[in-house]
Design a protein around this motif. Structure first.
Motif, PDB file in Angstrom:
ATOM      1  N   HIS A  41      31.829  32.014  30.058  1.00 19.05           N
ATOM      2  CA  HIS A  41      33.224  32.744  30.653  1.00 19.05           C
ATOM      3  C   HIS A  41      31.919  33.819  31.296  1.00 19.05           C
ATOM      4  O   HIS A  41      32.087  33.964  32.662  1.00 19.05           O
ATOM      5  CB  HIS A  41      33.993  33.476  30.115  1.00 19.05           C
ATOM      6  CG  HIS A  41      33.852  34.926  29.141  1.00 19.05           C
ATOM      7  ND1 HIS A  41      33.538  34.309  27.901  1.00 19.05           N
ATOM      8  CD2 HIS A  41      33.986  35.873  29.827  1.00 19.05           C
ATOM      9  CE1 HIS A  41      33.342  35.844  27.423  1.00 19.05           C
ATOM     10  NE2 HIS A  41      32.668  36.780  28.962  1.00 19.05           N
ATOM     11  N   THR A  97      35.491  36.460  35.738  1.00 15.50           N
ATOM     12  CA  THR A  97      36.426  36.032  34.423  1.00 15.50           C
ATOM     13  C   THR A  97      36.281  37.258  33.765  1.00 15.50           C
ATOM     14  O   THR A  97      36.622  37.933  32.869  1.00 15.50           O
ATOM     15  CB  THR A  97      35.555  35.117  33.895  1.00 15.50           C
ATOM     16  OG1 THR A  97      34.038  35.464  34.100  1.00 15.50           O
ATOM     17  CG2 THR A  97      35.420  33.296  35.083  1.00 15.50           C
ATOM     18  N   ILE A 126      32.367  32.684  36.206  1.00 16.21           N
ATOM     19  CA  ILE A 126      32.645  31.036  36.267  1.00 16.21           C
ATOM     20  C   ILE A 126      32.425  30.199  37.805  1.00 16.21           C
ATOM     21  O   ILE A 126      32.388  30.027  38.772  1.00 16.21           O
ATOM     22  CB  ILE A 126      33.341  30.279  35.868  1.00 16.21           C
ATOM     23  CG1 ILE A 126      34.701  30.050  35.963  1.00 16.21           C
ATOM     24  CG2 ILE A 126      33.610  30.919  34.125  1.00 16.21           C
ATOM     25  CD1 ILE A 126      36.093  29.218  35.367  1.00 16.21           C
TER      26      ILE A 126
END
Length: 143
Positions: A41, A97, A126
């Motif tokens: 992530h 994220t 991401i």
């Protein structure tokens, strides 16, 4: 909307990144040749150029990549945006994220200054769509 001021990578973790001025972003991986890339992530780190300048004005001996950021962007206060925010730059599509992180005790900036802005100002994303980003490109916040 913001302007990309630096594109930085490092070949290994735990060191400051170097400005390479342009990079290839790979879907579900991150930036080509960056030590932090991978299927997780935190593929790309972003930091506000404006916040770095404020820190630099305190006398901090910093250069592009000092905080471990991949993208240094002028005109966006990243920490104010919600998780899930999408950014577009050229063909690249990023999704936010994580906001902030714990600073590791070996952080060079923290050792020199007693403070580091990445834990509270930096964000992570991401790569949803790949492509190339270079200095001077425009990063747009998608609604």
């Amino acid at each position: 909307m913001g302007m990309v001021k630096a594109v930085c990578i490092s070949e290994k973790k735990g060191v400051q990144k170097q400005n390479i001025h342009q990079a290839n972003f790979i879907v579900n991986f991150g930036i080509e040749n960056d030590a932090h890339a991978g299927n997780w992530h935190r593929q790309v780190s972003l930091l506000s150029f404006d916040k770095v300048e404020e820190f630099r004005n305190l006398g901090a001996p910093i250069v592009d990549g000092s905080f471990g950021e991949n993208l240094l962007v002028e005109g966006i206060d990243f920490k104010t945006l919600p998780i899930g925010t999408k950014f577009a730059c050229n063909d690249v599509l990023l999704e936010l994220t994580q906001i902030g992180k714990q600073c590791h005790h070996g952080c060079e900036i923290f050792k020199k200054m007693g403070d580091c802005i990445m834990p509270r100002e930096g964000v992570f994303a991401i790569v949803l769509e790949g492509g190339s980003i270079k200095e001077g490109d425009i990063l747009k916040i998608l609604e």
